[in-house]
Design a protein around this motif. Structure first.
Motif, PDB file in Angstrom:
ATOM      1  N   UNK A 113       0.830  -1.209   0.000  1.00 14.93           N
ATOM      2  CA  UNK A 113       0.000   0.000   0.000  1.00 14.93           C
ATOM      3  C   UNK A 113       0.867   1.263   0.000  1.00 14.93           C
ATOM      4  N   UNK A 114       1.905   1.290   0.836  1.00 14.57           N
ATOM      5  CA  UNK A 114       2.767   2.470   0.886  1.00 14.57           C
ATOM      6  C   UNK A 114       3.601   2.594  -0.388  1.00 14.57           C
ATOM      7  N   UNK A 115       4.086   1.482  -0.912  1.00 18.49           N
ATOM      8  CA  UNK A 115       4.845   1.531  -2.170  1.00 18.49           C
ATOM      9  C   UNK A 115       3.970   2.061  -3.307  1.00 18.49           C
ATOM     10  N   UNK A 116       2.696   1.661  -3.312  1.00 15.25           N
ATOM     11  CA  UNK A 116       1.740   2.156  -4.308  1.00 15.25           C
ATOM     12  C   UNK A 116       1.622   3.680  -4.219  1.00 15.25           C
ATOM     13  N   UNK A 117       1.511   4.186  -3.005  1.00 13.05           N
ATOM     14  CA  UNK A 117       1.428   5.634  -2.814  1.00 13.05           C
ATOM     15  C   UNK A 117       2.699   6.318  -3.321  1.00 13.05           C
ATOM     16  N   UNK A 118       3.853   5.810  -2.920  1.00 12.80           N
ATOM     17  CA  UNK A 118       5.110   6.427  -3.346  1.00 12.80           C
ATOM     18  C   UNK A 118       5.231   6.447  -4.871  1.00 12.80           C
ATOM     19  N   UNK A 119       4.844   5.368  -5.527  1.00 12.05           N
ATOM     20  CA  UNK A 119       4.865   5.345  -6.996  1.00 12.05           C
ATOM     21  C   UNK A 119       3.932   6.398  -7.561  1.00 12.05           C
ATOM     22  N   UNK A 120       2.746   6.545  -6.963  1.00 15.82           N
ATOM     23  CA  UNK A 120       1.734   7.472  -7.493  1.00 15.82           C
ATOM     24  C   UNK A 120       2.176   8.929  -7.425  1.00 15.82           C
ATOM     25  N   UNK A 122       5.417   9.815  -7.808  1.00 11.26           N
ATOM     26  CA  UNK A 122       6.639   9.971  -8.589  1.00 11.26           C
ATOM     27  C   UNK A 122       7.942   9.642  -7.894  1.00 11.26           C
ATOM     28  N   UNK A 123       7.888   8.919  -6.799  1.00 15.81           N
ATOM     29  CA  UNK A 123       9.143   8.520  -6.142  1.00 15.81           C
ATOM     30  C   UNK A 123       9.879   7.505  -7.010  1.00 15.81           C
ATOM     31  N   UNK A 124      11.195   7.620  -7.029  1.00  7.33           N
ATOM     32  CA  UNK A 124      12.033   6.677  -7.778  1.00  7.33           C
ATOM     33  C   UNK A 124      12.595   5.577  -6.886  1.00  7.33           C
ATOM     34  N   UNK A 125      12.733   5.865  -5.607  1.00 11.82           N
ATOM     35  CA  UNK A 125      13.306   4.923  -4.647  1.00 11.82           C
ATOM     36  C   UNK A 125      12.542   5.001  -3.336  1.00 11.82           C
ATOM     37  N   UNK A 126      12.692   3.957  -2.542  1.00 14.26           N
ATOM     38  CA  UNK A 126      12.179   3.951  -1.177  1.00 14.26           C
ATOM     39  C   UNK A 126      13.333   3.537  -0.279  1.00 14.26           C
ATOM     40  N   UNK A 127      13.507   4.270   0.806  1.00 16.48           N
ATOM     41  CA  UNK A 127      14.553   3.919   1.754  1.00 16.48           C
ATOM     42  C   UNK A 127      13.927   3.548   3.091  1.00 16.48           C
ATOM     43  N   UNK A 128      14.658   2.752   3.844  1.00 15.37           N
ATOM     44  CA  UNK A 128      14.208   2.358   5.173  1.00 15.37           C
ATOM     45  C   UNK A 128      15.451   2.099   6.021  1.00 15.37           C
ATOM     46  N   UNK A 129      15.408   2.528   7.271  1.00 20.86           N
ATOM     47  CA  UNK A 129      16.456   2.204   8.231  1.00 20.86           C
ATOM     48  C   UNK A 129      15.934   1.084   9.119  1.00 20.86           C
ATOM     49  N   UNK A 130      16.767   0.086   9.330  1.00 17.50           N
ATOM     50  CA  UNK A 130      16.402  -1.036  10.190  1.00 17.50           C
ATOM     51  C   UNK A 130      17.482  -1.168  11.251  1.00 17.50           C
ATOM     52  N   UNK A 131      17.072  -1.298  12.497  1.00 23.00           N
ATOM     53  CA  UNK A 131      18.013  -1.478  13.593  1.00 23.00           C
ATOM     54  C   UNK A 131      18.885  -2.698  13.305  1.00 23.00           C
ATOM     55  N   UNK A 132      20.187  -2.552  13.425  1.00 21.41           N
ATOM     56  CA  UNK A 132      21.140  -3.591  13.028  1.00 21.41           C
ATOM     57  C   UNK A 132      20.905  -4.933  13.719  1.00 21.41           C
ATOM     58  N   UNK A 133      20.402  -4.918  14.944  1.00 20.43           N
ATOM     59  CA  UNK A 133      20.182  -6.174  15.673  1.00 20.43           C
ATOM     60  C   UNK A 133      18.798  -6.772  15.400  1.00 20.43           C
ATOM     61  N   UNK A 134      18.026  -6.130  14.555  1.00 19.66           N
ATOM     62  CA  UNK A 134      16.682  -6.609  14.227  1.00 19.66           C
ATOM     63  C   UNK A 134      16.763  -7.576  13.043  1.00 19.66           C
ATOM     64  N   UNK A 135      17.236  -8.773  13.316  1.00 21.49           N
ATOM     65  CA  UNK A 135      17.406  -9.774  12.253  1.00 21.49           C
ATOM     66  C   UNK A 135      16.109 -10.071  11.525  1.00 21.49           C
ATOM     67  N   UNK A 136      14.999 -10.144  12.252  1.00 18.35           N
ATOM     68  CA  UNK A 136      13.707 -10.418  11.614  1.00 18.35           C
ATOM     69  C   UNK A 136      13.319  -9.296  10.656  1.00 18.35           C
ATOM     70  N   UNK A 137      13.528  -8.058  11.079  1.00 21.83           N
ATOM     71  CA  UNK A 137      13.221  -6.916  10.224  1.00 21.83           C
ATOM     72  C   UNK A 137      14.094  -6.895   8.982  1.00 21.83           C
ATOM     73  N   UNK A 138      15.365  -7.171   9.158  1.00 20.04           N
ATOM     74  CA  UNK A 138      16.293  -7.175   8.022  1.00 20.04           C
ATOM     75  C   UNK A 138      15.888  -8.256   7.017  1.00 20.04           C
ATOM     76  N   UNK A 139      15.569  -9.443   7.503  1.00 24.23           N
ATOM     77  CA  UNK A 139      15.127 -10.531   6.612  1.00 24.23           C
ATOM     78  C   UNK A 139      13.849 -10.142   5.876  1.00 24.23           C
ATOM     79  N   UNK A 140      12.912  -9.506   6.594  1.00 22.87           N
ATOM     80  CA  UNK A 140      11.656  -9.075   5.979  1.00 22.87           C
ATOM     81  C   UNK A 140      11.929  -8.116   4.828  1.00 22.87           C
TER      82      UNK A 140
END
Length: 158
Positions: A113-120, A122-140
């Motif tokens: 849903x959020x990627x759809x909005x960003x595309x609509x 005109x965004x070219x990229x999406x960035x996200x910061x993930x806490x380094x010890x959050x292995x589950x988040x990084x895998x996701x």
């Protein structure tokens, strides 16, 4: 659905759940959930969304928020253009799905849903910061096609 104020308390609860999870995995023991965290962080996040053409989407089950995602259109400072091409970028600022319902596609649906909005817009990229010890988040995020672009190091000196 898009954020509605009637779900504010549920959003606050989920942010606290995320904060407590981050505290529990922080090997450096620097993270904390300050007494003001629940109320102030939520309001700061929602203000950031409002001030930066962002969106907050909620996943509901029986009229209860079970997950949400927030994102903004990344602002740039004048100096950013000196060393970066500065394409229009969306930035995921928060993503949480309650631990009771993870791995059932809710996070994926919120991301879509959020990627759809960003595309609509005109965004070219999406960035996200993930806490380094959050292995589950990084895998996701890896499964979603994201990859590391920066590495931040930390060293305790005292």
């Amino acid at each position: 659905i898009e954020y509605e104020d009637k779900y504010l308390e549920d959003v606050k609860d989920l942010l606290v759940e995320l904060g407590e999870y981050i505290v529990s995995i922080d090997k450096d023991e620097l993270e904390q959930v300050h007494p003001d965290y629940r109320d102030k962080l939520t309001m700061l996040d929602l203000k950031d969304v409002n001030d930066n053409n962002g969106k907050c989407y909620l996943a509901l089950e029986k009229d209860k928020v079970i997950g949400f995602i927030m994102g903004i259109i990344r602002p740039y400072e004048e100096y950013d253009y000196l060393d970066y091409k500065c394409p229009k970028e969306g930035e995921i600022t928060e993503l949480i799905v309650t631990s009771k319902i993870r791995s059932k596609g809710v996070g994926q649906a919120l991301m879509n849903k959020l990627e759809e909005y960003f595309k609509s817009v005109g965004c070219e990229y999406i960035i996200v910061d993930v806490f380094a010890y959050n292995d589950n988040g990084i895998k996701f995020y890896d499964k979603q096609g994201y990859h590391a672009r920066m590495h931040t190091g930390i060293k305790k000196i005292k």
